[in-house]
Write an enzyme that holds these catalytic residues in place. Structure first.
Site, short mmCIF file in Angstrom:
data_model
loop_
_atom_site.label_atom_id
_atom_site.label_comp_id
_atom_site.label_asym_id
_atom_site.label_seq_id
_atom_site.Cartn_x
_atom_site.Cartn_y
_atom_site.Cartn_z
N ASN A 189 0.86 -1.19 0.00
CA ASN A 189 0.00 0.00 0.00
C ASN A 189 0.89 1.23 0.00
O ASN A 189 1.83 1.32 0.82
CB ASN A 189 -0.87 0.03 1.26
CG ASN A 189 -1.59 1.37 1.42
OD1 ASN A 189 -2.56 1.65 0.72
ND2 ASN A 189 -1.08 2.23 2.32
N GLU A 190 0.63 2.13 -0.90
CA GLU A 190 1.41 3.37 -0.97
C GLU A 190 2.90 3.08 -0.73
O GLU A 190 3.53 3.66 0.16
CB GLU A 190 0.85 4.42 0.01
CG GLU A 190 -0.59 4.77 -0.32
CD GLU A 190 -1.15 6.03 0.34
OE1 GLU A 190 -0.48 6.58 1.23
OE2 GLU A 190 -2.25 6.46 -0.05
N TYR A 256 -7.03 11.80 -2.90
CA TYR A 256 -7.94 12.41 -1.93
C TYR A 256 -8.29 13.83 -2.34
O TYR A 256 -7.45 14.55 -2.89
CB TYR A 256 -7.29 12.43 -0.54
CG TYR A 256 -7.29 11.06 0.11
CD1 TYR A 256 -8.42 10.60 0.79
CD2 TYR A 256 -6.19 10.21 0.03
CE1 TYR A 256 -8.44 9.35 1.38
CE2 TYR A 256 -6.21 8.96 0.61
CZ TYR A 256 -7.34 8.53 1.29
OH TYR A 256 -7.37 7.29 1.87
N GLU A 312 -8.43 4.04 -2.83
CA GLU A 312 -8.60 5.05 -1.79
C GLU A 312 -8.99 6.35 -2.46
O GLU A 312 -8.24 6.87 -3.30
CB GLU A 312 -7.32 5.26 -0.97
CG GLU A 312 -7.03 4.10 -0.01
CD GLU A 312 -5.86 4.37 0.92
OE1 GLU A 312 -5.63 5.54 1.28
OE2 GLU A 312 -5.19 3.38 1.28
N GLN A 361 -13.40 6.43 4.32
CA GLN A 361 -13.47 5.03 4.67
C GLN A 361 -14.90 4.71 5.10
O GLN A 361 -15.73 5.60 5.17
CB GLN A 361 -12.48 4.73 5.77
CG GLN A 361 -11.03 5.02 5.39
CD GLN A 361 -10.00 4.39 6.35
OE1 GLN A 361 -10.33 3.67 7.28
NE2 GLN A 361 -8.73 4.70 6.10
O1 AHR Z 1 -7.07 6.52 4.44
C1 AHR Z 1 -6.09 7.03 5.26
C2 AHR Z 1 -4.69 6.80 4.73
O2 AHR Z 1 -4.51 7.51 3.56
C3 AHR Z 1 -4.31 5.40 4.35
O3 AHR Z 1 -3.93 4.62 5.44
C4 AHR Z 1 -3.17 5.61 3.42
O4 AHR Z 1 -3.04 4.56 2.50
C5 AHR Z 1 -3.48 6.94 2.78
O5 AHR Z 1 -2.38 7.77 2.78
#
Ligand code: AHR
Length: 507
Positions: A189-190, A256, A312, A361
Site C-alpha cells: 500500500n502506498e 484524496y 482510496e 473510509q
Molecule cells: O485513508 C487514510 C490513509 O490515507 C491510508 O492509510 C493511506 O493509504 C493513505 O495515505
C-alpha cells in the site's frame, strides 16, 4: 457591501439554468462493475474498533461482536467489496498477531494512527466473517513494507487452503473449518510513502517477487492488486506497467480531495462557498487522473486486462478540534454527497478500466458512510448517495449528451450540472442528476434515444445549507426525499434545486 441576507435572497431568486440532455439508450456501453461501490476499512481511529467491532460482551447490540446497527445499514448499501486492514496500517500489520484466542493476542502500538494500543481483537477471522455477514467480497491488503514474501504466502495459505497443512489445521482449530473465499489480495500500500518509501524501479522488483508467493487453490486464487501511484505520479505507473503488468490483475491509484493545501486543508463544516467550489473542482480532477493513468496502462495493456482500482478516494479535511488528530474523524455534509456523486459519475464513465474503487473510509474515518458514538449511529449524506446509487451496481452504462453551464465562484469554475445514466440489472433506466451550484436551480429536460420512457419516479438529496449534515441529535437533517419529475411528451423535465443530487427511475 451587500448584506448576507441580501445575497441569500438574490441567490434564491436566481433564475434556474436550463440544460437539454439526451440519454443514448441506443448506444449502451460497458457494465458498471458493482465493485466501483467498494469500501475501505482500516485499523484507524474508530474505523474498526467501536465502529464495526464492539466485541461479544458489549452492551451495544451485536452479532458475534459486530454492531447490529452498522451491519444492517451496510447491508442496505449492498457493499460489494471491503478492503482491509489498511492503508498505511497494512504495512505494519502481522497477521499472526490477529488469530487465536483473543485474550492471548499481542497488544501492539498502532504507530501510524494515533499511537494507540492495538489489541488485535479484530483479525483475519473477524474481518473475513464480517465480510460474509454483510455479503461483501474480501480484499485483503498484504504487508510488503515490513513483512516478507513468506509471511504473505502463509497468510494466503491460512485463508484459502482446504488441505491438512499445518496452517489450514491451525485455522480449523481457531474456529473456521472451510477456507474463506479470497477474491482480492493487495501487494503493498502506498509503497512510495508509508508502505516503504520505495522508488518505482525498486518496488516493481519487490512486487514481482512478493506476488510470486501468493499461491492459492486454482478455484480460489485472488486477483493480485499492485500498489500504484499517488495522484499524478505518472512515472510510477509507467515503471510498474512496463516492468510488471503481466504479473498483476489490477493496479491501484489513490487520490484524496482536499479543499485547500495539505498543510491547511479546510474544515468539514462551517466552510465558505469558496471551499465548496474548490472541493468540487478538486474532486473533478479524478477524471483527469484516471484518464492519464489509463492512457499509460493502454500502452502496456491494450486489451484492458488489468483493472485500475481507485482503492482510496474521498474528502480529507483538517482534524476536528478536541479529537485525536490521528483518528481522521470528520463530519460529512451535503458537500461530501456532491463529491461522492461526481466521483461515482467519473467512475461510471471510465468503467471499462476502472473496475473497483474503495471510498475512504467505511465508518468514522474521513468521508465515512456511517458515524458512531457509543451506542448511537448516524448515516451521512455520503451514505445516502451510495444508497440512492445502488441500482447502478452492475448496470450497463448509457452515454449522456449535454452541455452544462458553468458554476463560477471567485477563482473556481466547474460544470454546474452532471448526468450519469445506466440500464439496471432489473431492466429499468436510472438517471443520476447533480446540480453543484449552491445558489441556482437547474431545469434538465431529458430525452431518451432508443427507448420509450414509461413511469418516472425519483428521489432527491438536498438541504438549505452547504454544510448541512446529520448529528446524533438530528440524524435525519439530510436524507433522501421523494422527487417528482414532469413528463412533456417523450421528455422528462426535472427541476433540480440548488446543491442537489437526484436519481430518477424510468420504467
Ligand atoms: O485513508 C487514510 C490513509 O490515507 C491510508 O492509510 C493511506 O493509504 C493513505 O495515505
Amino acid at each position: 457591501m451587500a448584506s448576507l441576507v441580501g445575497m441569500q435572497a438574490a441567490a434564491q431568486s436566481a433564475k434556474p439554468v436550463e440544460v437539454a440532455v439526451t440519454i443514448r439508450a441506443d448506444q449502451p456501453g460497458v457494465k458498471i462493475n458493482r465493485n466501483i461501490y467498494g469500501q475501505f476499512a482500516e485499523h484507524l481511529g474508530y474505523g474498526i474498533y467501536g465502529g464495526v467491532w464492539v466485541g461479544e460482551d458489549s452492551k451495544i447490540p451485536n452479532t458475534r461482536g459486530y454492531r447490529n446497527d452498522v451491519v444492517a445499514a451496510l447491508k442496505q448499501l449492498k457493499v460489494p467489496v471491503v478492503r482491509w486492514p489498511g492503508g498505511c496500517f497494512a504495512d505494519e500489520y502481522h497477521w499472526r498477531d490477529g488469530i487465536g484466542p483473543r485474550d492471548r493476542r499481542p497488544v501492539k502500538i498502532n504507530t501510524i494512527w494515533g499511537g494507540v494500543e492495538e489489541d488485535n481483537s479484530f483479525g483475519t477471522h473477524e474481518f473475513l466473517d464480517f465480510a460474509e455477514l454483510i455479503g461483501a467480497d474480501a480484499y485483503v491488503a498484504g504487508n510488503v513494507g515490513s513483512g516478507t514474501p513468506q509471511e504473505m504466502s502463509e497468510w494466503v495459505e491460512y485463508i484459502t487452503s482446504d488441505t491438512k497443512s499445518t496452517l489450514a489445521e491451525m485455522r480449523r482449530r481457531n474456529g473456521r473449518e472451510k477456507p474463506w473465499r479470497l477474491p482480492y489480495f493487495g501487494v503493498g500500500n502506498e509503497t512510495w510513502g508509508c508502505g516503504g518509501n520505495m522508488r518505482p524501479e525498486y518496488f516493481a522488483d519487490q512486487y514481482r517477487q512478493f506476488q510470486t508467493f501468493i499461491r492459492a487453490p486454482r478455484d480460489n486464487r485472488p486477483e493480485r492488486i499492485a500498489s500504484g501511484a499517488n495522484v499524478d505520479d505518472y512515472y510510477w505507473t509507467e515503471v510498474m506497467l512496463s516492468q510488471a503488468a503481466r504479473h498483476m490483475e489490477a493496479y491501484s491509484l489513490h487520490y484524496y480531495t482536499v479543499p485547500g493545501r495539505w498543510e491547511d486543508k479546510g474544515k468539514s463544516t462551517g466552510f465558505p462557498e469558496d471551499q465548496w467550489a474548490s472541493t468540487l473542482k478538486n474532486a473533478l480532477r479524478m477524471d483527469e487522473l484516471v484518464t492519464k493513468h489509463s492512457a499509460i496502462m493502454d500502452r502496456y495493456d491494450p486489451g484492458k486486462r488489468v483493472g485500475l482500482y481507485v482503492d482510496e478516494w474521498g474528502t480529507w479535511y483538517d482534524p476536528e478540534p478536541g479529537r485525536n488528530p490521528g483518528f481522521l474523524w470528520q463530519q460529512n455534509t451535503l458537500r461530501d454527497a456532491q463529491v461522492a456523486a461526481l466521483s461515482l459519475s467519473i467512475f461510471h464513465r471510465h468503467a471499462e478500466r476502472v473496475r473497483m474503487t474503495a471510498i475512504a473510509q467505511m465508518v468514522n474515518v474521513l468521508q465515512a458512510m456511517i458515524l458512531t458514538e457509543e451506542e448511537k449511529m448516524v448515516l451521512t449524506p455520503t451514505y445516502h448517495v451510495f444508497e440512492m446509487y445502488v441500482p447502478f451496481q452492475d448496470a450497463t452504462f448509457l452515454p449522456a449528451e449535454f452541455k452544462s453551464p458553468q458554476y463560477t465562484h471567485g477563482d473556481w469554475s466547474i460544470p454546474a450540472v452532471d448526468v450519469s445514466a445506466a440500464k439496471g440489472t432489473d431492466g429499468r433506466l436510472y438517471v443520476a442528476l447533480v446540480n453543484s451550484d449552491p445558489n441556482r436551480g437547474a431545469v434538465l429536460t431529458t430525452k431518451i434515444a432508443g427507448a420509450t420512457a414509461g413511469k418516472v419516479s425519483g428521489r432527491v438529496l438536498t438541504a438549505n445549507a452547504m454544510d448541512a449534515h446529520n448529528t446524533f441529535d438530528r440524524p435525519n437533517a439530510v436524507k433522501p426525499a421523494e422527487f417528482k419529475a414532469q413528463r412533456k411528451g417523450d421528455q422528462i423535465v426535472a427541476n433540480l434545486p440548488p446543491k442537489s443530487v437526484v436519481v430518477l427511475t424510468v420504467e
